[in-house]
Design an enzyme around this catalytic site. Structure first.
Site, PDB file in Angstrom:
ATOM      1  N   SER A   1       0.953  -1.422   0.176  1.00  0.00           N
ATOM      2  CA  SER A   1      -0.525   0.181   0.262  1.00  0.00           C
ATOM      3  C   SER A   1       0.770   1.486  -0.282  1.00  0.00           C
ATOM      4  O   SER A   1       2.193   1.216   0.332  1.00  0.00           O
ATOM      5  CB  SER A   1      -1.093   0.487   1.301  1.00  0.00           C
TER       6      SER A   1
ATOM      7  N   TYR B   1      -1.661  -1.028  10.177  1.00  0.00           N
ATOM      8  CA  TYR B   1      -1.353  -1.063   9.122  1.00  0.00           C
ATOM      9  C   TYR B   1      -0.442  -0.784   8.220  1.00  0.00           C
ATOM     10  O   TYR B   1      -0.096  -1.589   6.804  1.00  0.00           O
ATOM     11  CB  TYR B   1      -3.256  -0.775   8.441  1.00  0.00           C
TER      12      TYR B   1
END
Length: 262
Positions: free
Chosen positions: A153, A166
């Site tokens: 990401s 995350y």
């Protein structure tokens, strides 16, 4: 499969590809792009069985091969089982693995517990470690080598509030790929990451209008990402066109990370 696209990767006929988290929108886009290139796709899911079966049906209706495999990838033995089953379904071969499965909860760091932290790390990072290790063993035994692509990401380098666990897990995924590229390279296995920006999905603009507006303003190409954009990147990295690309993080964010911050 809808919206046929021009082949981008020149995948060898009969390649067998395992995509984890294939029941979600991003996983669906990745799986369909591989199938459009002629790959046989093993579609992993944990709970989204119906969605994964719909993807498999779309592949089969277009003349391709697909199978749905269920597993909880937070359990190491389950990671190894799903890789083994994918290879068995593929006639003993596994050419590519795409580690897409993961979670993205929102939780403030001050109140986060170690259990909260571990739940995200196990889903996003430990699963990548275990699936990659199992897939590499199969690829080495097949003597054809193979490719592994982790879905990371842009948050690996640009953390967002409420995403400490995350972002940390995705940063570790990028580093895992670099380390794995070194150690699995002699086995003929390339390992890379794809780091998407914001990928559009149904209902996102209504659920997060301000965030979607900010992303569109920040993106050089003026739109959110599509699952097939990430699928194209994964197909490229698994193809001979990327035969000298390993240990690389391919950012697919429409140019958002190129925007100045001052």
């Amino acid at each position: 499969m809808t919206n046929p696209r021009k082949p981008v990767g020149q995948l060898a006929a009969g390649q067998v590809v395992l995509i984890t988290g294939a029941g979600g929108g991003l996983g669906r886009g990745i799986a369909l792009r591989f199938a459009q290139e002629g790959a046989a796709v093993a579609l992993h899911c944990r709970t989204a069985v119906q969605a994964a079966e719909e993807v498999a049906s779309a592949v089969r209706e277009a003349g391709g091969r697909a199978v749905v495999l269920r597993a909880d990838l937070t359990v190491e033995d389950e990671c190894r089982r799903v890789v083994r089953e994918a290879a068995e379904w593929g006639g003993g071969r596994l050419d590519a693995l795409v580690n897409n499965a993961g979670v993205q909860p929102v939780q403030a760091l001050p109140g986060m517990t170690a259990a909260d932290w571990r739940a995200v790390v196990d889903a996003n990072l430990t699963s990548v470690f275990a699936c990659t290790q199992a897939a590499a063993d199969v690829m080495r035994a097949g003597e054809r080598g193979g490719t592994v692509t982790h879905i990371a990401s842009v948050e690996a380098g640009l953390p967002a509030p409420g995403h400490a666990h995350y972002s940390a897990s995705k940063a570790a995924v990028v580093m895992h790929a670099r380390a794995a590229a070194q150690e699995y390279g002699p086995w003929g296995i390339r390992v890379n990451t794809v780091s998407p920006g914001l990928i559009g999905r149904e209902g996102l603009a209504e659920a997060w209008p301000e965030g979607v507006r900010r992303w569109r303003e920040a993106v050089a190409v003026g739109r959110l990402g599509r699952p097939e954009d990430v699928g194209d990147a994964c197909v490229f990295l698994a193809s001979p066109l990327a035969s000298w690309v390993t240990g690389h993080d391919l950012v697919v964010d429409g140019g958002a990370s190129a925007r100045p911050t001052w």
